[in-house]
Design an enzyme around this catalytic site. Structure first.
Site, PDB file in Angstrom:
ATOM      1  N   TYR A  85     -42.024 -33.552  -0.790  1.00  0.00           N
ATOM      2  CA  TYR A  85     -41.353 -32.470  -0.074  1.00  0.00           C
ATOM      3  C   TYR A  85     -40.213 -33.032   0.772  1.00  0.00           C
ATOM      4  O   TYR A  85     -39.084 -32.512   0.748  1.00  0.00           O
ATOM      5  CB  TYR A  85     -42.364 -31.728   0.810  1.00  0.00           C
ATOM      6  CG  TYR A  85     -41.774 -30.590   1.596  1.00  0.00           C
ATOM      7  CD1 TYR A  85     -41.342 -29.431   0.958  1.00  0.00           C
ATOM      8  CD2 TYR A  85     -41.640 -30.666   2.985  1.00  0.00           C
ATOM      9  CE1 TYR A  85     -40.801 -28.372   1.678  1.00  0.00           C
ATOM     10  CE2 TYR A  85     -41.101 -29.611   3.716  1.00  0.00           C
ATOM     11  CZ  TYR A  85     -40.686 -28.468   3.058  1.00  0.00           C
ATOM     12  OH  TYR A  85     -40.140 -27.428   3.776  1.00  0.00           O
ATOM     13  N   SER A 108     -35.318 -29.055   6.496  1.00  0.00           N
ATOM     14  CA  SER A 108     -36.569 -29.055   7.247  1.00  0.00           C
ATOM     15  C   SER A 108     -36.565 -30.270   8.151  1.00  0.00           C
ATOM     16  O   SER A 108     -35.830 -31.237   7.902  1.00  0.00           O
ATOM     17  CB  SER A 108     -37.752 -29.149   6.269  1.00  0.00           C
ATOM     18  OG  SER A 108     -38.963 -29.427   6.943  1.00  0.00           O
TER      19      SER A 108
END
Length: 248
Positions: free
Chosen positions: A160, A147
């Protein structure tokens, strides 16, 4: 006994985790349309069955299988079933992920552990399951979804981002250890998917959804995966970052 690697133009056997929606679903559709055999893994088998039916109706090849990436035995069974069906495993797309963003001081420890279990351990379980098969074949390609949160950290993204930084570190280590395997990291920016639905903190969820008006479709990421795996065998596309043009 090793088997010859397929050429870039040949149909490949591609295993995709988290294939029931979003990037996984879009990737499956893109690769099946390109003539690859897709093996679809996810917990929501009802949605996988619909996706496989759609792919086959368009002339593609799809095998839907139940998969929980947090269970290493389940991941091994997923890989074994694909190998039993097709006799090889050319590509693994480690796509399954969750994104329950929150501030650290909210102490949502169960959500931290879920991200570690799915986003990090799930990728490791996939690597562990396919490496012996790919080593025996003498070829293979592992595509790990990271990501842009694996490139930067924002408030609410600490855990995350930690899992996505770890995916990039794992991928680089695997690349350096491998000469017959290809390793690709794909880092999406804001992309339309169901990831925001896993955000339990309503304030954070609303803030993220307000940003999604600039999000790109999941098909953009599927196209990036296709580009990476369709390169000639001696070309290893190591990292692709795909952001909306308007994302800062």
């Amino acid at each position: 006994m090793s088997h010859p690697s397929p050429t870039a133009a040949a149909s490949k056997v591609v295993l995709i985790t988290g294939a029931s929606s979003g990037i996984g679903e879009a990737t499956a559709l893109a690769l099946a349309a390109a003539g690859h055999h897709v093996v679809l893994g996810a917990r929501r088998t009802d949605r996988l069955a619909v996706l496989a039916k759609d792919i086959e109706a368009q002339g593609g090849s799809a095998l839907p299988l139940s998969l929980d990436v947090t269970d290493p035995a389940d991941v091994r069974s997923f890989v074994a079933a694909a190998h039993d069906r097709y006799g090889r495993v050319d590509v693994l797309v480690n796509n399954a992920g969750v994104m329950p963003l929150s501030r650290l001081d909210a102490l949502r420890v169960d959500e931290w552990n879920l991200m570690i279990d799915v986003n990090l351990r799930g990728v490791l379980h996939g690597i562990a399951a396919v490496l012996p098969v790919m080593r025996e074949q003498g070829h293979g390609h592992i595509v790990n979804l990271s990501s842009v949160s694996g490139l930067r950290v924002d408030p609410t993204s600490a855990v995350y981002s930690a899992t996505k930084y770890a995916v990039r570190a794992l991928s680089e280590g695997l690349r350096q250890e491998s000469r017959e395997l290809r390793v690709t990291v794909i880092s999406p920016g804001l992309t339309r998917s169901e990831l925001t639905g896993s955000i339990g903190d309503s304030g954070v969820r609303d803030a993220v959804r307000e940003q999604m008006d600039i999000a790109i479709p999941a098909t953009a990421i599927g196209a990036a995966v296709r580009y990476a795996i369709d390169q000639p065998d001696d070309v290893d596309v190591n990292e692709i970052v795909v952001r909306p043009t308007a994302q800062g």
